[in-house]
Design a protein around this motif. Structure first.
Motif, mmCIF file in Angstrom:
data_model
loop_
_atom_site.group_PDB
_atom_site.id
_atom_site.type_symbol
_atom_site.label_atom_id
_atom_site.label_comp_id
_atom_site.label_asym_id
_atom_site.label_seq_id
_atom_site.Cartn_x
_atom_site.Cartn_y
_atom_site.Cartn_z
ATOM 1 N N UNK A 201 0.848 -1.191 0.000
ATOM 2 C CA UNK A 201 0.000 0.000 0.000
ATOM 3 C C UNK A 201 0.880 1.235 0.000
ATOM 4 N N UNK A 202 0.998 1.800 -1.148
ATOM 5 C CA UNK A 202 1.906 2.928 -1.297
ATOM 6 C C UNK A 202 1.183 4.220 -0.941
ATOM 7 N N UNK A 203 1.896 5.060 -0.244
ATOM 8 C CA UNK A 203 1.276 6.320 0.153
ATOM 9 C C UNK A 203 1.598 7.409 -0.871
ATOM 10 N N UNK A 237 -2.203 5.415 -3.737
ATOM 11 C CA UNK A 237 -1.729 4.088 -4.111
ATOM 12 C C UNK A 237 -2.158 3.743 -5.524
ATOM 13 N N UNK A 238 -1.190 3.400 -6.352
ATOM 14 C CA UNK A 238 -1.553 3.029 -7.720
ATOM 15 C C UNK A 238 -1.961 1.560 -7.763
ATOM 16 N N UNK A 277 7.018 5.422 -0.757
ATOM 17 C CA UNK A 277 6.783 5.336 0.684
ATOM 18 C C UNK A 277 5.473 4.599 0.894
ATOM 19 N N UNK A 278 5.500 3.602 1.749
ATOM 20 C CA UNK A 278 4.249 2.881 1.969
ATOM 21 C C UNK A 278 3.520 3.440 3.186
ATOM 22 N N UNK B 137 -2.564 11.909 -13.839
ATOM 23 C CA UNK B 137 -2.358 10.534 -13.395
ATOM 24 C C UNK B 137 -1.564 10.455 -12.101
ATOM 25 N N UNK B 138 -0.803 11.502 -11.853
ATOM 26 C CA UNK B 138 0.040 11.481 -10.662
ATOM 27 C C UNK B 138 -0.739 11.360 -9.377
ATOM 28 N N UNK B 139 -1.997 11.773 -9.403
ATOM 29 C CA UNK B 139 -2.782 11.647 -8.176
ATOM 30 C C UNK B 139 -3.580 10.357 -8.261
#
Lengths: 300, 791
Positions: A201-203, A237-238, A277-278, B137-139
């Motif tokens: 889970x990326x922040x 999070x992507x 950063x997660x 897309x960055x957000x």
């Protein structure tokens, strides 16, 4: 104002005026006392022409102007390493009395100044004009005038992109790409990060510009790393398959060209550090060196 | 304090803090704007926008914060615009805003600058828009991303390179506009869908609710798409719809799929839907099983129906694209694809389809039947539908044709109609049957053919027969209500041709006879009267010839009547049967069918003797018998004697004296018909009256003995009135003397010691005397007759 200040200074006040001072570009440098002053900018193989100016009549045994290039290690204050030979010294005057406006100009023609002025954490490289007025009993009057040297490079003929796939097995796999490996100081880094696998889970994700300055050699090597830029690339999070664009303008940051082994004393390298950063604030990063160079102002 | 309450409170706090931070920086920003300090303006606006980086607010609260930032950004945009007019290069500005270190403020600023950039027309709108939508897309944070993209969408709405827009670009300009909106839509939807997977699983429900609040942000894009001038049918078909549907299907999210499908249907023109029906419908079976497709499709069909209704000119389009078949096919596929679609859903789908076809193709009954047929197919194998939701839907489905045509005949033509109805449980079946009947009654629909009646009764089985097996408690009131409606329905069956009508009646008979003891009392009378009506119609035909035929028909009817009443009498409901027998007897009388009439009377008498034991019922029955018998003229002497004799006999055997008395004096009428050629037997009339007097006297005595006072003289006065009646009618046996004697008797009785004063009787007598006086002074033959009478 200067004049007034000068009045209370020792009688030996002296300064240097460059002939083309009015037209020459000036750049700020930080003095040791923290003040920023504007100083003229030169590049290698330029003619450095000027004359000393002083306020009072003094007797002297000769006036000397030297052009010095110095490397100064902060942990080793006492030792300057002059890398520019003093053969550039010029006798301005034979001994006698020195009056205002009676000073002779000096000219250093096509001086080779291969290294740029550099102000780092542990080291600085500076250029000065040193004026020495020798006096018999009272000791010599010495005055320094800083100036800055910047050298321009042509755009590199080969400039490949940086492309890499990195990951932690079964946790995260990303592929990133920076459009070049060599950037000039006002360049833009364009690129993208492609997420192949995301189980963390990326922040957020940042792109950092780090400068690695190493001084000394062998056992005495000091390495100092500074983060000059911290640029947020992604918020949140992507998911798998997402591709995040990078567009980082370098102009707002105080960067210098990459310096490699300057006079065997120091090196300055630049890195792009991609940091993820997660949610538990763990950092995952990948660092890649980029070469910085200075492109002639008009073309950048 | 609940945990939620605490959260809400905290949220308020966080929102307040956010607003404060925002306002503070906005203040500095304004100052920078006022002094034309671009650098500071950028710095403070970025700081201001940093407040939007919060993760603590729910969508509603975040929206509040966003709106404030939005307003501030408008001012900044104006400043940017002025700045460019003052000579600042918009390209530089566009770069400058990207120096911000944090992505969210950076992108808000970029969009704002982008808006100015487009306005400046220094670069084609499409390139700038493309850049913006890419950079966004960055957000990846769903909430923040959604709002950011919503901001972009808001800013770009009036700057799309649409045809006719001032930002119109080269040949593909519309596609550029569409591409941009589609991309933003896709990304927004992805973010929106992703929301539900983030955060703790326990709060899923709340998240769903919050997501639902955000849906309009996503849907707005579709609205924008629909507003693009250049999107014609071709572009819609080739690009817009497939791309949108692709996103809808692939997102695999229930909430999104439902909402977006609905959006598509509502936002784009009907004509497009019609022309792309196949594509749109093709997506339906691919949706998640939990998506409420039936509502989606219903809305679609509703829209198309309205479209069809809007002008007659569009109907050919429907035919051309064969909308019905496509919809029908799609529904089949949806049901096939969604294995656990509840029955209610299945039926609802067909219900909407039926509504659609009824509206669009009112002339195509085969379509409607096809719908019902498909529905039956899907229902087959699940047996009776128990689920109340589903039964409700079936009722709606079956009601649709009734409501549309207001004519049950149409429904009867649908062969699958009863098959669908078979799936209803007994209760609902009855409800449906009632609806059908109500429709018939409301519209006064006449059902005139045998087949239809047969079909109709097939539908109404539920009301006509008990359910197999179970005998639930049925509310008496409801039951009566139902049966009443059936009774009313029977009256609605009509055919002008008596032969046909008879056939109808036979069908009715066959159907109701199996109805059981509780129903017959309700259903037989209307059948009887309907039959009698037919008899009467036949009679009137008699005059126009064809006698033989009529007679045989009539006889058949009476046979039928006999049969049904007999069935009724077995229940037993003797009083009702008796009345019906008498009615029939009278009808037979009118047809000069003596044996038939006699038969009916016999039946009535048997009932009287065997079944009617309650004395009050007996009184009523005897009066009915006498009344009927009195009017009948068809009997020969022998039959008549038998019947009258019996009737008087019954009268004399009544239990209570006053009842007996009254019955006996009424019997007198049996011997004196109003028809001058009929029976006129004065002697027997007098005999009856005298017997009545005797009985009245006996009643008086009995009262004396048992109560110590004599009873009322009312009976005497009543008999006096009968005397007067026959006197007037010219019965020679009734003379002035007999009347006078009776009056004297009455007077004596009234004045006797044991008599208790009875004002009613007094006034009755007074009125009678008054009548006599009146007749005396009336003049003519009557007066002459009364003349000798002394009071």
């Amino acid at each position: 104002m200067n004049y007034l200040l000068g009045a209370f200074k020792p009688a030996s006040h002296i300064s240097i005026v460059f002939t083309d001072e009015k037209n020459r570009k000036k750049v700020p440098i930080k003095k040791e006392n923290g003040q920023t002053v504007m100083v003229p900018l030169f590049q290698s193989l330029e003619n450095i022409v000027g004359k000393p100016v002083q306020g009072k009549k003094i007797e002297h045994n000769g006036i000397k102007v030297e052009l010095l290039g110095q490397i100064e290690m902060y942990f080793d204050r006492e030792n300057f390493y002059d890398f520019t030979s003093t053969s550039l010294d010029e006798e301005l005057d034979v001994p006698g009395e020195l009056y205002e406006k009676k000073l002779n100009p000096f000219e250093f023609s096509t001086v080779e100044m291969p290294y740029e002025t550099y102000n780092g954490v542990n080291v600085r490289l500076r250029y000065v004009l040193k004026v020495t007025i020798s006096r018999g009993y009272a000791g010599s009057i010495i005055e320094y005038q800083d100036f800055v040297v910047r050298n321009y490079s042509p755009p590199p003929s080969i400039n490949n992109s940086i492309k890499m796939e990195v990951g932690i097995e079964d946790c995260m796999h990303i592929e990133f790409e920076y459009n070049k490996s060599k950037y000039h100081l006002k360049d833009v880094i364009i690129g993208k990060i492609y997420f192949l696998l995301v189980r963390i889970k990326i922040k957020n994700m940042d792109l950092e510009i780090r400068r690695r300055e190493s001084t000394g050699s062998g056992a005495n090597t000091h390495v100092e790393t500074e983060t000059l830029a911290k640029f947020e690339l992604m918020d949140g999070a992507p998911v798998r398959g997402e591709s995040i664009p990078i567009r980082l303008f370098l102009s707002p940051y105080e960067l210098t060209p990459t310096h490699r082994n300057i006079n065997n004393k120091f090196s300055v390298k630049y890195y792009l550090n991609l940091v993820l950063v997660d949610e538990e604030d763990r950092r995952y990063f990948k660092q890649q060196e980029i070469i910085m160079y200075r492109l002639a102002e008009d073309s950048s | 304090m609940t945990a939620d309450g605490g959260v809400a409170e905290d949220e308020e706090k966080w929102l307040a803090a956010g607003i404060t931070g925002l306002q503070q920086n906005a203040f500095y920003m304004h100052r920078a704007l006022d002094s034309n300090n671009l650098k500071d303006a950028l710095k403070y606006s970025a700081q201001m926008l940093s407040e939007l980086r919060t993760s603590r607010l729910s969508p509603t609260k975040y929206y509040e914060l966003y709106m404030r930032a939005f307003d501030e950004l408008r001012r900044l945009e104006i400043f940017f615009l002025e700045e460019t007019r003052r000579g600042c290069s918009i390209i530089d500005l566009y770069e400058l805003v990207q120096h911000a270190g944090n992505i969210l403020p950076r992108l808000y600023l970029l969009c704002t600058a982008g808006s100015v950039y487009i306005k400046s027309k220094e670069a084609p709108a499409k390139d700038i828009l493309k850049d913006l939508v890419e950079m966004c897309r960055g957000v990846q944070h769903p909430l923040r991303g959604l709002f950011l993209r919503s901001y972009l969408s808001q800013l770009s709405r009036d700057k799309l390179p649409d045809i006719g827009s001032e930002y119109e670009g080269d040949a593909d300009t519309v596609m550029d506009a569409v591409e941009f909106v589609l991309q933003n839509f896709t990304e927004m939807n992805k973010l929106w869908v992703r929301m539900q997977y983030q955060g703790p699983a326990g709060k899923k429900e709340r998240r769903e609710k919050e997501r639902s609040e955000l849906r309009d942000l996503v849907g707005k894009n579709l609205h924008v798409l629909s507003q693009i001038e250049g999107v014609d049918l071709d572009i819609y078909r080739e690009t817009v719809l497939p791309r949108v549907l692709e996103q809808v299907v692939n997102c695999k999210d229930e909430l999104a799929q439902y909402y977006l499908m609905d959006c598509i249907i509502q936002v784009f023109p009907d004509e497009y839907h019609l022309q792309t029906l196949e594509v749109l419908l093709g997506a339906c079976p691919q949706l998640q099983p939990s998506v409420d497709i039936k509502t989606v499709l219903s809305r679609l069909m509703e829209r198309l129906s309205n479209y069809a209704a809007s002008s007659a000119g569009v109907l050919p389009e429907f035919l051309q694209v064969d909308a019905f078949t496509k919809l029908n096919g799609a529904i089949g596929k949806v049901i096939g694809a969604q294995a656990d679609l509840p029955v209610a859903g299945v039926v609802a789908l067909y219900s909407s389809l039926l509504t659609f076809t009824l509206h669009v193709h009112p002339d195509r009954m085969d379509y409607a039947d096809q719908v019902l047929g498909s529905c039956v197919d899907k229902l087959s194998g699940i047996g009776k539908v128990e689920d109340s939701q589903a039964t409700k839907q079936i009722v709606a489905l079956l009601s649709a044709p009734l409501d549309k045509y207001n004519d049950v005949n149409t429904a009867l033509k649908l062969t699958n109609y009863p098959r669908v109805m078979d799936y209803l449980d007994h209760e609902t079946n009855k409800v449906m049957a009632s609806i059908i009947i109500r429709s018939i009654l409301k519209n006064n629909t006449v059902i005139s053919s045998r087949d239809k009646v047969e079909a109709l009764f097939q539908l109404l089985k539920g009301l006509l027969q008990d359910a197999d097996g179970d005998y639930d408690e049925v509310d008496e009131e409801d039951f009566k209500e139902e049966q009443n409606s059936v009774a009313r329905l029977i009256q609605m069956l009509h055919n002008d041709d008596p032969v046909q009508m008879f056939k109808i009646l036979t069908i009715v008979k066959n159907n109701i006879l199996t109805g059981g003891v509780k129903r017959l009392p309700h259903t037989v009378p209307p059948l009887v009267f309907s039959s009698l009506k037919l008899v009467r119609r036949l009679q009137s035909r008699m005059e126009s010839g064809a006698e033989e035929e009529v007679v045989s028909e009539t006889q058949k009817i009476f046979q039928l009547l006999n049969q049904v009443i007999e069935a009724l009498s077995h229940i037993p409901v003797p009083e009702l049967s008796l009345r019906l027998y008498l009615q029939c007897a009278e009808a037979a009388n009118d047809c000069d069918l003596e044996p038939v009439a006699y038969e009916f009377f016999t039946q009535a008498y048997i009932l009287y003797e065997e079944e009617i034991s309650d004395s009050r019922a007996q009184v009523t029955a005897i009066h009915l018998i006498i009344g009927t018998l009195q009017r009948i003229h068809v009997f020969g002497v022998e039959n008549r004697d038998t019947l009258t004799h019996k009737a008087t006999g019954y009268s004399a055997k009544l239990l209570k004296k006053p009842d007996k008395c009254r019955a006996v004096y009424v019997c007198s009428h049996l011997f004196w018909t109003s028809d001058p050629d009929g029976v006129r037997d004065g002697e027997r009339v007098l005999l009856c009256l005298k017997r009545a007097l005797k009985i009245a006297d006996a009643a008086q005595h009995m009262a004396n003995v048992t109560r110590g006072s004599s009873g009322s003289v009312t009976l005497f006065i009543e008999i006096l009135n009968k005397y007067l009646y026959f006197f007037e009618k010219g019965n020679p046996q009734i003379t002035v003397t007999t009347i006078q004697d009776l009056i004297a008797l009455i007077t004596t009785e009234m004045q006797s010691d044991s008599a208790i004063p009875d004002p009613a009787a007094n006034s009755f007598l007074a009125r009678t005397k008054q009548y006599i006086q009146f007749q005396k002074h009336k003049g003519g033959s009557i007066s002459e007759k009364y003349e000798p009478l002394q009071i």
